[in-house]
Design an enzyme around this catalytic site. Structure first.
Site, short mmCIF file in Angstrom:
data_model
loop_
_atom_site.label_atom_id
_atom_site.label_comp_id
_atom_site.label_asym_id
_atom_site.label_seq_id
_atom_site.Cartn_x
_atom_site.Cartn_y
_atom_site.Cartn_z
CB VAL A 1 -0.71 7.45 5.91
CG1 VAL A 1 -1.45 6.41 5.09
CG2 VAL A 1 -1.25 7.47 7.34
CB CYS A 2 2.46 3.95 2.70
SG CYS A 2 3.76 3.71 3.91
CD GLU A 3 -3.05 4.80 0.33
OE1 GLU A 3 -3.35 5.40 -0.73
OE2 GLU A 3 -3.05 3.57 0.45
#
Ligand SMILES: *Cc1c(COP(=O)(O)O)cnc(C)c1O
Length: 417
Positions: free
Chosen positions: A343-345
């Site tokens: 996930v791009c977090e």
């Protein structure tokens, strides 16, 4: 905490076969362990009249598991939404088998709780006495003492959105009685994942003291007190387990004292989730990238959408074991790594600066204690879909009890063209 030896051995022995048959990632639950823990709870508290565990569905909302808990252990269910009510009913729960502990409740939710054989309503606000369309004969209120420990999840009591203030209780019970209620309960839950039994016992004592005062003033008979969930599990190696023996003994003493003082004995209800299934679930994901940046990163084929706790709560921890392709635990000098998903977090980390025997691409990581608030909290952010769930039966066979989400599932609610 490392999972039980028996579970570990049965799991790792069949890991290559499991992976070949089902692929990764997956959550897997141990039927034998869940039943053993459930039976122990029933045994510990079974001699308390009116004892019953209402499993908090939110911890592990899978019909196959709920069916097991209801059929084999006689558990009821704690529900807080219409889908949870529906799940409880699909496995045969009716009426008193269901505790509806909702909050900020809608009219549709009250109607659903009262339909189809009903449920025990646990009202979360004083105003709800007037809002329930036809108040049932049995009614429970959730009490918030405005003091006590509290947790980040449930909030410190004075800031928490849950429950009635102390000064609201008496009039709420009176009003419920005017509207026809005859059987009463009182609920309070301040903490979750308590490892010290004294914390939960202190909280139950506070609940009983408040209940006693109400009984004396109102002359009602109190059918039950509901202590909610909150029994913790040791996620970290070395943490001591919750002492159920000491807790059960102290609970019995408190109930005896209540009976001596107030001339009546309420039943004891619990809504444990984590303690029942938490230690009996694991997640397996495969290492797809070993990366060196400012830190060492081990990337797996699952993301926080499959297991949110470690990324979401600052102090949450799920223990990790590195297994090679044959299911054998790796040994060797430990390296410090962050275990990450895709996930791009940046909080998409299953573990941060954890010392593991150097994981290799193709290895499997075993995440411990995912049996409660694990898959259940999953989401679909970034198009990272939720994984499958498997059940390791007592007889050694493995069933798929939920398939992985697909692209079609993800797109099913969208309108286009
Ligand atoms: C979450 C919750 C539970 C279960 O808590 P555990 O810590 O998993 O035992 C029980 N009752 C209520 C009302 C809850 O919100």
């Amino acid at each position: 905490m490392p999972i039980a030896d028996t579970f570990y051995q049965r799991l790792t022995a069949s890991l290559p076969t499991l992976v070949e048959r089902f692929g990764t990632p997956f959550h897997l639950y141990d039927e034998a362990g869940i039943l053993q823990t459930g039976r122990r709870l029933n045994r510990q508290f079974g001699d308390i009249p009116g004892f019953r565990e209402y499993f908090a569905i939110k911890a592990l909302p899978n019909l196959r598991i709920l069916d097991l808990l209801h059929r084999e252990l006689g558990f009821g269910f704690d529900c807080s939404s219409i889908p949870e009510l529906e799940m409880a009913r699909r496995v045969g729960a009716r009426g008193d088998d269901i505790m509806f502990t909702s909050n900020n409740t809608s009219q549709a939710e009250f109607a659903a709780a009262l339909a189809d054989g009903g449920a025990i309503l646990n009202l979360d606000d004083a105003s709800f006495v007037e809002k329930v369309p036809a108040l049932p004969k049995r009614i429970c209120f959730r009490f918030n003492p405005g003091e006590g420990t509290g947790t980040t999840v449930l909030g410190t009591p004075r800031e928490a959105k849950f429950g009635l203030r102390r000064d609201q209780l008496e009039s709420a019970f009176r009003r419920a009685r005017e509207r026809g209620a005859q059987h009463f309960g009182l609920h309070m839950m301040l903490v979750t994942n308590a490892l010290d039994w004294r914390v939960l016992h202190g909280s139950l004592q506070m609940l009983l003291d408040t209940a006693g005062a109400l009984v004396d003033r109102l002359g009602i008979s109190l059918e039950f007190v509901n202590m909610g969930g909150g029994i913790g599990i040791p996620y970290r190696p070395g943490e001591a387990a919750f002492d159920l023996d000491c807790f059960a003994a102290a609970v019995r003493e408190s109930l005896d004292a209540f009976t001596a003082r107030h001339g009546q004995r309420p039943g004891l209800l619990m809504e444990c989730g984590r303690a029942i299934t938490g230690p009996h679930g694991i997640m397996i994901a495969q290492v797809i990238n070993v990366m060196s940046k400012y830190r060492n990163f081990v990337g797996v084929d699952a993301s926080m959408s499959a297991l949110m706790r470690p990324g979401m709560y600052p102090h949450a921890y799920n223990h990790v074991t590195v297994l090679d392709r044959d299911g054998v635990a790796r040994s060797g000098p430990p390296v410090l790594v962050d275990v990450v998903g895709s996930v791009c977090e940046n909080n998409d980390k299953f573990a941060e600066q954890i010392a593991l025997p150097a994981p290799q691409e193709g290895d499997y990581l075993l995440f411990h204690d995912t049996g409660a608030h694990g898959h259940a909290m999953g989401f679909q952010y970034n198009g990272r879909l939720r994984p499958q769930e498997l059940l390791l039966r007592e007889n050694g066979t493995v069933e798929r009890i939920r398939r992985a989400e697909t692209l079609d599932d993800y797109l099913a609610t969208q309108m286009h063209g």
